[in-house]
Write a protein that holds these residues in place. Sequence first.
Motif, short mmCIF file in Angstrom:
data_model
loop_
_atom_site.label_atom_id
_atom_site.label_comp_id
_atom_site.label_asym_id
_atom_site.label_seq_id
_atom_site.Cartn_x
_atom_site.Cartn_y
_atom_site.Cartn_z
N PHE A 1 -5.94 4.17 -7.87
CA PHE A 1 -7.06 4.89 -7.25
C PHE A 1 -7.06 4.63 -5.75
CE2 PHE A 1 -8.27 3.52 -11.47
CZ PHE A 1 -8.82 4.66 -12.04
N LYS A 2 -7.33 5.66 -4.97
CA LYS A 2 -7.48 5.48 -3.53
C LYS A 2 -8.47 6.52 -3.03
CE LYS A 2 -5.03 5.25 0.83
NZ LYS A 2 -3.73 5.24 1.47
N ASP B 1 0.83 -1.21 0.00
CA ASP B 1 0.00 0.00 0.00
C ASP B 1 0.86 1.25 0.00
OD1 ASP B 1 -2.47 -1.24 -0.13
OD2 ASP B 1 -2.77 -1.22 2.04
N SER B 2 1.90 1.27 0.81
CA SER B 2 2.75 2.46 0.88
C SER B 2 3.52 2.68 -0.42
CB SER B 2 3.69 2.41 2.07
OG SER B 2 4.66 1.41 1.91
N VAL B 3 3.94 1.60 -1.07
CA VAL B 3 4.61 1.73 -2.37
C VAL B 3 3.62 2.26 -3.41
CG1 VAL B 3 5.66 0.43 -4.26
CG2 VAL B 3 6.36 -0.02 -1.90
N ALA B 4 2.41 1.73 -3.42
CA ALA B 4 1.40 2.20 -4.37
C ALA B 4 1.04 3.65 -4.11
CB ALA B 4 0.15 1.32 -4.28
N ASP B 5 0.97 4.05 -2.84
CA ASP B 5 0.62 5.43 -2.49
C ASP B 5 1.60 6.44 -3.06
OD1 ASP B 5 -1.65 4.69 -1.17
OD2 ASP B 5 -0.89 5.12 0.85
N GLN B 6 2.85 6.06 -3.23
CA GLN B 6 3.85 7.00 -3.74
C GLN B 6 3.54 7.46 -5.16
OE1 GLN B 6 7.69 5.16 -3.33
NE2 GLN B 6 7.72 5.41 -1.11
#
Length: 117
Positions: A67-68, A19-24
């Motif tokens: 997308f988030k 999740d943190s990698v995707a958030d970047q």
Amino acid sequence: MLMTLEHTTINTPIEDFLDSVADQNLTLYASDLLQLTGCENMDELSLALKRATEVCNCMHLPLRENFKVVYRSQEGEVVQDWRLSPMAYLLMVINSNSQNDLVAHMQVEMVKRVLNY
């Protein structure tokens, strides 16, 4: 006494890391399209978002990386928004109302770039 239990998920450290990698890569907001007048209202924005997620699903692209759902403060209210990857943002733009000047310009510009004009 009536009690409701909600299903809660507990993320593993690996899921948290992913999740943190995707958030970047989620560097843009869907509401930016409203401010640029690419969409005139939340209904148009929601439709463009729906179409963009359908494209990702059709192409088997992970939604988590594009997308988030987030909640932001706007004029003293908490409103729902979406953080987007650059690709998701452009998918929203090209799937917005084609009668909008900004959207039409973006669609033509993308076609020109693909055709090397």
